[in-house]
Design a protein around this motif. Structure first.
Motif, short mmCIF file in Angstrom:
data_model
loop_
_atom_site.label_atom_id
_atom_site.label_comp_id
_atom_site.label_asym_id
_atom_site.label_seq_id
_atom_site.Cartn_x
_atom_site.Cartn_y
_atom_site.Cartn_z
N ASN A 111 1.00 -1.23 -0.11
CA ASN A 111 0.12 -0.04 0.08
C ASN A 111 0.94 1.26 0.05
OD1 ASN A 111 -2.29 1.45 -0.07
ND2 ASN A 111 -2.90 1.08 2.02
N ASP A 112 0.84 1.94 1.16
CA ASP A 112 1.66 3.09 1.17
C ASP A 112 2.89 3.28 2.21
OD1 ASP A 112 0.35 3.13 3.49
OD2 ASP A 112 -0.45 5.25 3.41
N THR A 113 3.46 1.94 2.42
CA THR A 113 4.66 1.84 3.03
C THR A 113 5.83 1.19 2.20
OG1 THR A 113 3.99 -0.42 3.78
CG2 THR A 113 3.26 1.44 5.34
N GLU A 114 7.07 1.59 2.51
CA GLU A 114 8.17 1.34 1.58
C GLU A 114 8.89 0.42 2.61
OE1 GLU A 114 7.30 4.79 1.68
OE2 GLU A 114 6.28 4.38 0.09
N TYR A 115 9.66 -0.62 1.71
CA TYR A 115 11.09 -1.30 2.20
C TYR A 115 12.02 -0.07 2.62
CZ TYR A 115 9.21 -5.58 0.52
OH TYR A 115 8.64 -6.68 0.04
N ALA A 116 12.79 -0.58 3.69
CA ALA A 116 14.06 0.35 3.95
C ALA A 116 14.86 0.60 2.78
CB ALA A 116 15.01 -0.38 4.99
N PHE A 117 15.23 1.82 2.41
CA PHE A 117 15.84 2.14 1.35
C PHE A 117 17.33 1.56 1.29
CE2 PHE A 117 18.38 5.66 -0.93
CZ PHE A 117 17.87 5.08 -2.41
N CYS A 118 17.52 1.05 -0.07
CA CYS A 118 18.86 0.85 -0.07
C CYS A 118 19.50 1.36 -1.46
CB CYS A 118 18.79 -0.79 -0.21
SG CYS A 118 20.73 -1.42 -0.53
N GLN A 119 20.46 2.47 -1.31
CA GLN A 119 20.92 3.09 -2.36
C GLN A 119 21.68 2.36 -3.52
OE1 GLN A 119 20.72 5.41 -4.54
NE2 GLN A 119 20.91 7.00 -3.04
N ASN A 120 21.48 2.78 -4.68
CA ASN A 120 22.20 2.19 -5.83
C ASN A 120 23.72 2.05 -5.23
OD1 ASN A 120 24.19 2.24 -8.34
ND2 ASN A 120 22.18 1.40 -9.37
N LYS A 121 24.47 0.84 -5.42
CA LYS A 121 25.93 1.09 -4.56
C LYS A 121 26.87 1.81 -5.57
CE LYS A 121 24.48 -0.79 -0.93
NZ LYS A 121 25.08 -1.99 -0.41
N ASN A 122 26.79 1.70 -6.90
CA ASN A 122 27.93 2.59 -7.64
C ASN A 122 27.44 4.07 -7.51
OD1 ASN A 122 29.14 0.26 -8.82
ND2 ASN A 122 27.75 0.14 -10.62
N PHE A 123 26.12 4.29 -7.36
CA PHE A 123 25.79 5.90 -7.26
C PHE A 123 26.10 6.15 -5.81
CE2 PHE A 123 22.99 9.08 -5.57
CZ PHE A 123 22.80 9.92 -6.52
N LEU A 124 26.15 5.46 -4.78
CA LEU A 124 26.78 5.83 -3.45
C LEU A 124 28.09 5.86 -3.49
CD1 LEU A 124 25.86 6.10 -0.32
CD2 LEU A 124 26.23 3.52 -0.41
N TYR A 125 28.92 4.74 -4.31
CA TYR A 125 30.38 4.92 -4.20
C TYR A 125 30.99 6.23 -4.74
CZ TYR A 125 35.07 3.53 -5.60
OH TYR A 125 36.48 3.29 -5.68
N LEU A 126 30.28 6.69 -5.54
CA LEU A 126 30.65 7.94 -6.36
C LEU A 126 30.20 9.38 -5.76
CD1 LEU A 126 30.24 6.94 -10.01
CD2 LEU A 126 32.42 6.96 -8.87
N SER A 127 29.25 9.18 -5.14
CA SER A 127 28.40 10.37 -4.43
C SER A 127 28.24 10.29 -2.87
CB SER A 127 27.17 10.55 -5.01
OG SER A 127 26.22 9.56 -4.57
N GLY A 128 28.13 9.50 -2.18
CA GLY A 128 28.05 9.49 -0.87
C GLY A 128 26.54 9.73 -0.55
N PHE A 129 25.69 10.14 -1.49
CA PHE A 129 24.48 10.74 -1.54
C PHE A 129 23.30 9.51 -1.18
CE2 PHE A 129 20.92 13.55 -2.99
CZ PHE A 129 21.10 14.72 -2.47
N ASN A 130 22.75 9.72 -0.09
CA ASN A 130 21.71 8.57 0.16
C ASN A 130 20.07 8.86 0.03
OD1 ASN A 130 21.48 5.85 0.78
ND2 ASN A 130 21.26 6.17 2.91
N GLU A 131 19.85 9.61 -0.86
CA GLU A 131 18.43 9.94 -1.31
C GLU A 131 18.11 8.97 -2.35
OE1 GLU A 131 17.97 14.16 0.96
OE2 GLU A 131 17.58 13.96 -1.24
N PRO A 132 16.76 8.88 -2.65
CA PRO A 132 16.17 8.07 -3.93
C PRO A 132 16.21 9.04 -4.85
CG PRO A 132 14.39 8.37 -2.31
CD PRO A 132 15.58 8.95 -1.53
N ASP A 133 16.01 8.25 -6.20
CA ASP A 133 15.64 8.86 -7.61
C ASP A 133 16.47 10.12 -8.29
OD1 ASP A 133 13.36 7.35 -7.60
OD2 ASP A 133 12.31 8.70 -6.44
#
Length: 452
Positions: free
Chosen positions: A48-70
């Protein structure tokens, strides 16, 4: 060779400057007049309107350190080799932040994360065709089929403007192997963070041993592990915990964790913390009642000796192929000595009869993912020939599995499943065992459990 100190390491997250270094290393591998695109992950709906715990794309995280979606990270390199980073991220939105939490926004993305420019996600479709126009090469991950389709949509937009002077990139390059090679070699700060993840995980395994009792459920031990992770700053496990009592240990990816722990059985726990995106992956096997039986001791000691044999051989220039050859021969001899395997030793080794009981690989790369990226250089015989280099981190996890259904062995061995797993960093001198504070000898395990 060395062992990690038992004192608690201080690092709990990478400095943001490290991500700028990661970007610089990637951009150094980009050709002139090119663009590289790295998407963030999206939130996944659980119900419904609940989400799984967010897991960042690991390549994106590796290059940015930015942990927000989309979001989307764009790296540009002009014809003279000058590089620039651009981040598209979610806009600051007071109403959203009341309901869902604060966002970093575009100003702080530049100020705090070392990004050259930042725009809102809503501007991606407007700006991306302009960034692509005139570039000779586009780099993106081919394995992400949904994002690849989006890249072709943007390229189609550029192509539609050719009559107006637009120039479509002529070459497409897969970034997956490029960034995998970067991620395979850990920096000093990444290693420090993985030491901390291992330290926390080791404390959790100690706690599980101390809290284990006949009659408890597997999930109660899982709760103790997760509690210890969170208590020390690792809010999430790196993967679903395996808490497998008795014959359940012979199911490699057992995660039901709902059985009752029984007297005179072993308990196999495969659990590792995730800290700032980096994973630990540790397995310990111990008796539910705190005392190994004679048969359990025999199998356990064989696996422990095999693990230590493999680890002590790790150094630059070694390979998983050589470690497998060494370990498989040792385990084969051990199973012959116990009467579990019968026949001429050289033939048993040649025919890999040990794989009837050691049914998975000896180890894998470890880092931002549990089964981390990096080429193993596998040949036609499925041998992993990649030579180890300083900065690589891997698991070493031999095991012996004898299910209750295996009528080919004496009854006294049936139902025993043992795996012991450490996390190892390759150093210039040999290796560092990151898994230092989790008991593994028979004496240390029994001593810890008897005292509680």
């Amino acid at each position: 060779m060395s062992t990690s100190p038992l004192s608690k390491p201080a690092l709990s997250q990478l400095p943001l400057t490290d991500f700028a270094k990661h970007r610089a290393a990637l951009m150094a591998k980009m050709p002139h007049n090119s663009i590289a695109l790295f998407p963030a992950a999206s939130e996944l709906t659980r119900s419904n309107d609940t989400e799984y715990a967010f897991c960042q794309n690991k390549n994106f995280l590796y290059l940015s350190g930015f942990n927000e979606p989309d979001g989307l990270l764009v790296l540009l390199k002009d014809e003279q080799g000058k590089a620039e980073s651009i981040l598209f991220s979610l806009a600051k939105d007071p109403l959203h932040e009341i309901w869902q939490g604060r966002r970093i926004g575009q100003v702080k993305a530049v100020q705090d994360y070392g990004i050259d420019e930042s725009f809102v996600v809503a501007e991606i479709d407007n700006l991306l065709p302009d960034y692509l126009d005139g570039k000779s090469q586009v780099l993106f991950g081919f394995s992400d089929h949904n994002f690849a389709a989006q890249v072709f949509t943007w390229l189609k937009q550029v192509k539609s403007s050719i009559r107006q002077g637009a120039k479509t990139p002529q070459h497409l390059t897969d970034t997956d192997p490029i960034i995998a090679e970067l991620r395979l070699i850990k920096t000093d700060n990444e290693l420090a963070l993985m030491r901390q993840a291992n330290h926390i995980s080791g404390l959790a395994h100690q706690r599980a041993m101390q809290k284990c009792q006949v009659g408890k459920f597997e999930y109660q031990l899982e709760a103790e592990i997760l509690h210890e992770f969170a208590r020390h700053g690792a809010r999430h496990p790196a993967y679903a915990c395996i808490v497998a009592g008795g014959d359940n240990a012979n199911i490699l990816h057992y995660t039901d964790n709902n059985a009752v722990l029984k007297n005179n059985e072993l308990l196999l726990i495969d659990a590792g913390a995730e800290l700032a995106g980096y994973a630990a992956d540790i397995t310990r096997t111990f008796p539910v009642n705190g005392k190994f039986t004679t048969e359990q001791k025999a199998i356990y000691q064989l696996v422990l000796d095999a693990k230590n044999l493999a680890i002590n051989a790790i150094k630059p220039g070694m390979s998983f192929a050589k470690l497998n050859e060494l370990t498989n021969a040792f385990l084969t001899q051990g199973l012959v000595d116990l009467g579990i395997l019968t026949g001429e030793l050289t033939e048993l080794i040649r025919d890999k009869k040990v794989k009837e009981y050691f049914i998975h690989g000896l180890g894998h790369w470890l880092g931002l993912d549990v089964h981390d990226v990096g080429d193993y250089h596998i040949n036609s015989d499925r041998e992993q020939l990649r030579l180890f280099e300083p900065g690589m981190v891997m698991t070493i996890e031999p095991g012996i599995y004898i299910p209750l259904s295996d009528l080919a062995v004496a009854e006294k061995w049936r139902g025993i499943g043992v795996r012991i797993e450490d996390n190892i960093a390759v150093t210039a001198q040999g290796f560092e065992n990151l898994t230092a504070n989790s008991p593994q000898t028979i004496e240390d395990i029994e001593d810890l459990m008897i005292k509680t």
